[in-house]
Scaffold this active site. Structure first.
Site, PDB file in Angstrom:
ATOM      1  N   GLU A 192     -35.667 -40.549   1.444  1.00 19.47           N
ATOM      2  CA  GLU A 192     -36.127 -41.596   0.509  1.00 19.47           C
ATOM      3  C   GLU A 192     -36.531 -42.919   1.148  1.00 19.47           C
ATOM      4  O   GLU A 192     -36.704 -43.921   0.450  1.00 19.47           O
ATOM      5  CB  GLU A 192     -35.078 -41.849  -0.608  1.00 19.47           C
ATOM      6  CG  GLU A 192     -34.824 -40.604  -1.427  1.00 19.47           C
ATOM      7  CD  GLU A 192     -33.917 -40.801  -2.639  1.00 19.47           C
ATOM      8  OE1 GLU A 192     -33.931 -39.927  -3.516  1.00 19.47           O
ATOM      9  OE2 GLU A 192     -33.197 -41.809  -2.711  1.00 19.47           O
ATOM     10  N   GLU A 216     -35.301 -32.902  -5.349  1.00 17.18           N
ATOM     11  CA  GLU A 216     -34.081 -33.545  -5.867  1.00 17.18           C
ATOM     12  C   GLU A 216     -34.264 -33.849  -7.336  1.00 17.18           C
ATOM     13  O   GLU A 216     -35.267 -34.445  -7.723  1.00 17.18           O
ATOM     14  CB  GLU A 216     -33.815 -34.886  -5.151  1.00 17.18           C
ATOM     15  CG  GLU A 216     -32.864 -34.842  -3.995  1.00 17.18           C
ATOM     16  CD  GLU A 216     -32.379 -36.247  -3.611  1.00 17.18           C
ATOM     17  OE1 GLU A 216     -32.119 -37.068  -4.514  1.00 17.18           O
ATOM     18  OE2 GLU A 216     -32.261 -36.499  -2.407  1.00 17.18           O
TER      19      GLU A 216
END
Length: 844
Positions: A422, A519
């Site tokens: 991320e 995710e």
């Protein structure tokens, strides 16, 4: 992956140098441990850490008990020293070189032998080797003087004058420590939104003495590759040596692979210093795992595909995300890993992503994945933060990456290296509110760390598998935009992470029609039996201090209530403990139902493009396992117990599955197949009134084709027409169930579609559930009987370790047989006395 993931024992037989093998002696076992001022002194096991040593000696309680994560903060703030005396187990004079090797030091330490400083460590993920040839004596005293990781990280941050490196600290709800991005240590050990803060100190892997003459093998790896021009498989056998002789060493090396009756001999020459030899062994008659990450244009859609081709076949990736199995790595045994990984395989998963805020897992983890056919998306250990790029830091990272790639690249289970978790998104979405004139410097840091350093090393060390710089990423599009895309969540490229706790999770239209969902998830509470072990009776309420303390995701407990409240009545039991248990049950039902809806959406989107979006080829929900006993996104509780989500995963990841969704009042059913051949099947649709175990109507659609490795529409009807056909049915009074049945016993799980929320359902009656338990060989048979339709029937045997064949199911027949697979010895009597049976109507 099956047999394609072939793991071969390769014997390297060096000839012509009569050196005799090296002497290797482990120093694992009992060491002395003392606190900074010497007030605490005790025996400690190595491998191990300070917390587990204190626990083992009875000096602290279970660190996971109640509020101990905060109470025991002093342990991490002290500077501890490990030491031991040992006799040299060989004659030092016989050896040209003697090393002291640490496979893993956690984290910042000064290493001394006989009061001589050998060097320092500052990276938990590195291997450290110290030359002790001139220091070693007959009797030796080794010391590892640790510095608190918390104070070291703070000091590094203070010394970093160039520009700030956010985030400074975790959100207060996490009760964590600051500046974790300044230390090469398990990032989540300073806390995370599902885990506690236990910044450990210790010798977490093996430590040993190695003595050798002439040369010593440091790394050994085997990488298969296929040469198209020669239509031939080769094994690239790479060996990295430390050559201590002052002259080059020539000799013969024999590569022997008994399983393939392959033996080849090579003449080699090793130069003094560290050097490698690469041998190419040609192989016949065997097939290895190949992997390609396919990013190419898709007809009728902007952007690029993003999917894995394994052994020439596009594979839909089904699985979850792996986090560390414990805050204290020395408690993660082979059995712990095997249980969790086997549970993933038993839920029809074919892949896991080893997430970048934890640790590079131990060798056994990858061995088990190789064996049971679980593919691994491997992150490098950088997560949700920006990182410094000063010289010392980069050198440490380069050594870490080089070591880890060399250590792991022989495992066929690993199919992808990924630079971070991320961090591309963190810059693109400006998570840390960096003023726009300053953003350039952070972009430069990003490219320096992940592209010019990590990527460069990965490409030179391992040409056998793909690399992406981040997750989520737009893949090749991110590369084109200078490695940082404007929007890394673009559904037309790469992979996405998606979380939404404010929309209705039963509504599939809120989910992104992405190329690859790496995710996504929803929280739930672990079972009462898991919570009970670390709490006391005053903690057993949803709003207790303990329940608030254990929730590390801001607003998490309220978000769960809101999501439950959309479709279920909230518990109102006057008994607070019963109310707490009812809440736990509903959070698990809600989580399972939400992730089922989202995962089924990703699976039925794999073969179609709608408005330029689709061809979804991966669903990895967040997260597989838990690090402690707390509310989280996991489907396996700490200790391995299956939540309802994990039982649901067994079905929503089934190789053959019918999936229903509704669009503008029309019911669509898709047939999803991961099988490698087309199958002709019958779709059986049943409509039940909530008030009756007999179906209101049955429809058999014969000759339905489930297309190999595809998701295709197999049934379509307006819901009003369907209800009209099934007399006396309304949305509130009826439910639809459906399954696929073929010849040769081929059958899908039975799936269902709810036409209304349960809080609005009409005709549901409180049922009398009864059960009988009997033993059959190593398993136990539970025969359930019901007097009425029972939604979300759950069997719970408390702390007895094992799993059921199914759980949390919709019971529409009078009788259902469930098998219990124990993980440790138990008995019919134990199971009967522990069993709690719950269905939705038991929640008052």
């Amino acid at each position: 992956m099956g047999p394609a993931a072939l793991v071969l024992p390769v014997l390297l037989l060096p000839l012509a140098v009569a050196a005799g093998g090296p002497e290797v002696r482990s120093l694992r076992g009992s060491w002395q441990l003392r606190s900074g001022n010497g007030s605490v002194s005790l025996r400690a096991e190595v491998p191990g850490c300070v917390h587990t040593a204190l626990l083992c000696r009875g000096l602290i309680q279970d660190p996971y008990y109640r509020f101990n994560d905060v109470t025991y903060r002093w342990i991490s703030l002290d500077n501890w020293t490990y030491s031991r005396t040992f006799k040299t187990p060989f004659d030092v004079r016989k050896w040209q070189k003697v090393n002291l090797v640490f496979e893993g030091v956690d984290t910042v330490a000064q290493i001394l032998l006989n009061n001589v400083t050998l060097g320092r460590t500052d990276n938990m993920f590195n291997r450290y080797s110290f030359d002790i040839t001139s220091v070693i004596q007959e009797v030796n005293f080794v010391e590892v003087r640790f510095l608190s990781a918390v104070s070291y990280a703070a000091e590094q941050s203070r010394c970093h004058k160039a520009h700030s490196i956010p985030p400074a600290c975790p959100p207060p709800v996490q009760k964590g420590e600051c500046h974790v991005n300044f230390i090469r240590k398990e990032q989540c050990s300073f806390s995370w939104d599902w885990g506690p803060s236990f910044p450990t100190q210790g010798i977490w892997k093996d430590v040993r003495i190695e003595a050798y003459n002439h040369y010593h093998l440091i790394y050994f790896s085997v990488t298969p590759f296929f040469a198209k021009s020669a239509q031939q498989w080769y094994l690239e056998v790479e060996s990295i040596f430390d050559v201590v002789s002052s002259k080059p060493i020539a000799g013969l090396v024999t590569v022997n692979i008994p399983k393939l009756q392959t033996q080849q001999t090579f003449s080699v020459k090793l130069q003094p210093g560290e050097g490698s030899i690469v041998l190419l062994v040609n192989i016949n008659k065997v097939y290895f795992r190949t992997v390609e990450l396919v990013q190419e244009p898709i007809p009728g859609s902007p952007g690029l595909s993003f999917y894995f081709r394994i052994n020439g076949r596009p594979i839909f990736i089904k699985g979850s995300n792996w986090i560390p199995a414990d805050s204290f790595q020395d408690r993660v045994t082979y059995d712990t890993l095997r249980l969790l990984l086997k549970s993933a395989a038993d839920a029809n998963m074919n892949a896991l992503r080893v997430w970048g805020g934890g640790v590079y897992e131990q060798d056994e983890f990858y061995d088990i994945c190789d064996e049971i056919g679980i593919m691994i998306w491997q992150d490098f250990m950088f997560a949700c933060a920006l990182y410094p790029t000063n010289q010392n830091y980069l050198e440490s990272v380069r050594a870490e990456v080089s070591h880890q790639v060399r250590r792991l690249k022989s495992h066929p289970s690993i199919i992808l290296w990924s630079g971070n978790n991320e961090n591309e998104a963190a810059i693109a979405s400006n998570w840390f509110s960096i003023p726009s004139p300053d953003i350039g410097v952070y972009i430069k840091d990003y490219v320096t760390l992940y592209v010019k350093n990590i990527r460069e090393i990965v490409l030179s060390e391992d040409k056998s598998r793909p690399f992406v710089a981040s997750s989520p990423t737009n893949g090749l599009e991110s590369v084109k935009e200078g490695w940082l895309s404007q929007n890394p969540y673009d559904t037309h490229y790469g992979d996405t992470h998606f979380y939404d706790y404010s929309s209705d999770c039963w509504n599939w239209t809120v989910y992104p029609k992405t190329r690859f969902a790496s995710e996504y998830g929803f929280q739930s509470w672990p079972s009462f039996s898991t919570i009970e072990k670390v709490s006391s009776p005053e903690d057993w309420s949803y709003t207790s201090n303990f329940s608030l303390h254990r929730q590390h995701h801001d607003g998490g407990n309220i978000q769960m209530l809101q999501e439950i409240g959309r479709h279920f009545k909230l518990p109102q039991n006057p008994d607070p403990v019963k109310k707490f248990k009812d809440m736990i049950y509903l959070t698990q039902v809600m989580q399972a139902q939400c992730i089922k809806t989202e995962t089924e959406f990703y699976r039925f989107s794999q073969s179609e493009i709608i408005n330029g979006e689709g061809h979804t080829m991966g669903a990895l929900y967040w997260q597989l396992n838990d690090i402690w006993q707390a509310p989280s996104w996991a489907s396996l509780e700490y200790g391995g117990k299956w939540k309802l989500l994990h039982y649901f995963a067994q079905n929503f990841f089934a190789p053959l599955l019918p999936v229903a969704y509704e669009d503008k009042g029309v019911l669509h059913i898709y047939g999803i197949s991961d099988l490698h051949e087309d199958h002709k099947l019958t779709l059986r649709v049943l409509v039940h009134a909530w008030s009756s175990l007999e179906p209101v109507c049955t429809l058999d659609e014969e000759g339905v084709i489930a297309k190999a490795q595809s998701a295709v529409p197999i049934y379509k009807e307006s819901i009003s027409d369907l209800l009209e056909r099934c007399r006396n049915c309304t949305r509130k009074s009826c439910v639809i169930t459906f399954s696929l049945v073929g010849e040769d016993g081929l059958q899908s799980p039975t799936n269902h579609y709810f036409l209304s929320s349960f809080k609005d359902a009409v005709g549901l009656e409180k049922t009398q559930l009864s059960v009988s338990v009997s033993q059959q060989d190593d398993t136990y048979i539970f025969v359930l009987q019901t007097t009425a339709i029972a939604p979300f029937v759950t069997l719970d045997v408390g702390s007895i370790k094992g799993r059921f064949s199914d759980n949390g199911f919709l019971m529409t027949e009078k009788k259902k047989v469930i098998v219990f697979y124990p993980w440790e010895p138990t008995s019919v009597e134990e199971l009967e006395s522990s069993l709690i049976l719950t269905s939705l109507l038991d929640i008052v």
